[in-house]
Enzyme design. Structure first.
Site, short mmCIF file in Angstrom:
data_model
loop_
_atom_site.label_atom_id
_atom_site.label_comp_id
_atom_site.label_asym_id
_atom_site.label_seq_id
_atom_site.Cartn_x
_atom_site.Cartn_y
_atom_site.Cartn_z
N HIS A 112 -7.53 -13.13 16.16
CA HIS A 112 -6.11 -13.39 15.99
C HIS A 112 -5.85 -14.86 16.30
CE1 HIS A 112 -4.54 -9.46 15.02
NE2 HIS A 112 -5.24 -8.92 16.00
N ASP A 113 -4.62 -15.27 16.12
CA ASP A 113 -4.22 -16.66 16.31
C ASP A 113 -4.85 -17.27 17.56
OD1 ASP A 113 -2.41 -18.73 17.62
OD2 ASP A 113 -1.38 -18.56 15.70
N GLY B 5 -4.99 -11.97 2.34
CA GLY B 5 -5.38 -12.30 3.70
C GLY B 5 -6.36 -11.31 4.30
N LEU C 282 -4.97 0.53 -4.27
CA LEU C 282 -6.07 -0.29 -4.78
C LEU C 282 -7.41 0.41 -4.70
CD1 LEU C 282 -5.00 -3.76 -3.33
CD2 LEU C 282 -4.53 -2.79 -5.59
N ARG D 114 -10.29 -9.71 5.14
CA ARG D 114 -11.55 -10.29 5.57
C ARG D 114 -12.41 -10.65 4.35
NH1 ARG D 114 -14.19 -7.45 10.93
NH2 ARG D 114 -12.26 -6.57 11.81
N ARG E 253 -14.94 -6.03 -2.85
CA ARG E 253 -15.26 -4.60 -2.86
C ARG E 253 -14.23 -3.80 -3.64
NH1 ARG E 253 -16.86 -6.10 2.36
NH2 ARG E 253 -14.89 -5.44 3.32
N ARG F 293 0.84 -1.20 0.00
CA ARG F 293 0.00 0.00 0.00
C ARG F 293 0.88 1.25 0.00
NH1 ARG F 293 -1.97 -3.56 3.83
NH2 ARG F 293 -4.09 -4.34 3.51
N ASP G 222 -1.41 -19.07 13.02
CA ASP G 222 -0.87 -18.29 11.90
C ASP G 222 0.01 -19.14 10.99
OD1 ASP G 222 -2.14 -15.97 12.60
OD2 ASP G 222 -0.37 -14.97 13.40
#
Length: 371
Positions: free
Chosen positions: A127-128, A84, A62, A86, A92, A40, A157
């Protein structure tokens, strides 16, 4: 000998993420894949990010049409795409599999999330520790009566996520040789963690008798005196894994015990107490010297700062120093096409466009040779 690795020529687009996606990308890059990371705008330099080693980077916004078009261009010339985010986030952006696979039907589109692409929890954060808790693994870690202990982020992970992603990607690439078609892989850390519990579930349902499978009862959770860690006189630790009777007997002899202690669950507490007191009488390295070369299944519990000096790790070059970073070598090892560390951590924006242009030129050359 091919020194580029067994995945030489495989082209991977990795959308920047945390945890399992970059680790999977590192594994593929170590084995020779060409990994193009999509970063990014504003991505900071991370010169010590080992998970970014051997990759090239392209910075794309993006949220813009131009950024999305370049991402589609990269995907169209790749073998593998990894993301990775959501569920729904790539859709979208106009980069979901329904869009991308129309342009690149050969692509292995790999989605790595905690909960998976469907189910009641799919759109919630986690999270993990959350994923392995729900999968049933977290509850098995730690001493009985104490809070479950998170095994850092190795199980969810990296085990249930990154390694299952790599396994899925290579399986899909193998299948593509027959069908010529790509597909979507839904890698959920909760699923991968559940898969790794197969042996525990087997034992829980009768495959192993004589011990239970709850914390405080299971022979592999640190409750058994023959499979746990003990503190030594200098405050450092040894790990004992003498499960089989012959190894337990060797251990007892090396420890200097007059008889071989019982391994029966009803005697675990008493035997553990004996070993706790015994190990406190010498330093860790003194004990290791006593057990050295034997089948007692005793090992030092090494701190990170001790790894570089440990003889076995040195002999195999399990860890190396490269690009001013102490880091693990490529794994696993191949006799004919070995993997390698193919460069330092990617710099945001460095080399990505050139790599993509090389892909395009190479594919155009192949197409021209077929006409």
């Amino acid at each position: 000998m091919n020194t580029q690795g067994p995945l030489a020529g495989i082209r991977v687009v990795e959308f920047a993420a945390l945890g399992p996606v970059p680790f999977c990308g590192m594994l593929l890059a170590d084995l020779g894949a060409e990994v193009l990371r999509i970063d990014r705008p504003g991505t900071p330099e991370r010169p010590s990010d080992i998970l970014a080693r051997g990759k090239s980077s392209m910075i794309l916004d993006l949220k813009t049409q131009a950024g999305r078009e370049q991402a589609l261009e990269a995907a169209a010339h790749a073998d593998v795409l990894m993301e990775g985010l959501r569920p729904g986030a790539m859709e979208r952006l106009g980069l979901g599999p329904d869009t991308v696979l129309v342009k690149a039907p050969h692509l292995v589109y790999t989605r790595v999330t905690g909960w998976g692409q469907g189910g009641p929890l799919a759109h919630t954060a986690g999270h993990d520790i959350n994923y392995i808790a729900v999968a049933g693994a977290l509850g098995a870690f730690g001493p009985d009566g104490a809070p479950p202990v998170a095994p850092i982020n190795l199980v969810g992970d990296f085990g249930g996520g990154a390694l299952y992603a790599a396994f899925g990607i290579l399986s899909a690439l193998l299948e593509r040789q027959r069908s010529g078609m790509g597909q979507v892989i839904d890698v959920a850390m909760v699923d991968g963690t559940a898969s790794m519990l197969a042996m525990l579930l087997s034992h829980h349902q009768g495959a192993r008798t004589g011990t239970g499978t709850r914390r405080g009862q299971y022979f592999l959770d640190g409750s058994a005196p023959y499979y746990r860690s003990y503190v030594c006189a200098d405050g450092r630790w040894i790990a004992l894994g003498a499960i089989e009777p012959q190894f337990w007997s060797t251990f007892a002899g090396k420890l200097g015990l007059e008889s071989v202690p019982s391994q029966a669950p009803e005697d675990w507490q008493q035997v553990t107490g004996l070993l706790v007191e015994t190990f406190r009488t010498r330093t860790r390295d003194e004990w290791i010297a006593i057990f050295d070369g034997s089948d007692a299944c005793v090992s030092p519990v090494l701190d990170v700062d001790e790894l570089a000096g440990f003889d076995h790790l040195k002999a195999r070059e399990t860890y190396v120093t490269r690009d001013k970073l102490f880091q693990p070598s490529a794994a696993p090892r191949f006799s004919r096409t070995p993997g390698a560390i193919h460069g330092g951590p990617a710099h945001p924006g460095a080399g990505g466009r050139q790599l993509l242009d090389n892909w395009i030129a190479r594919l155009n050359s192949v197409a021209s040779s077929k006409t």
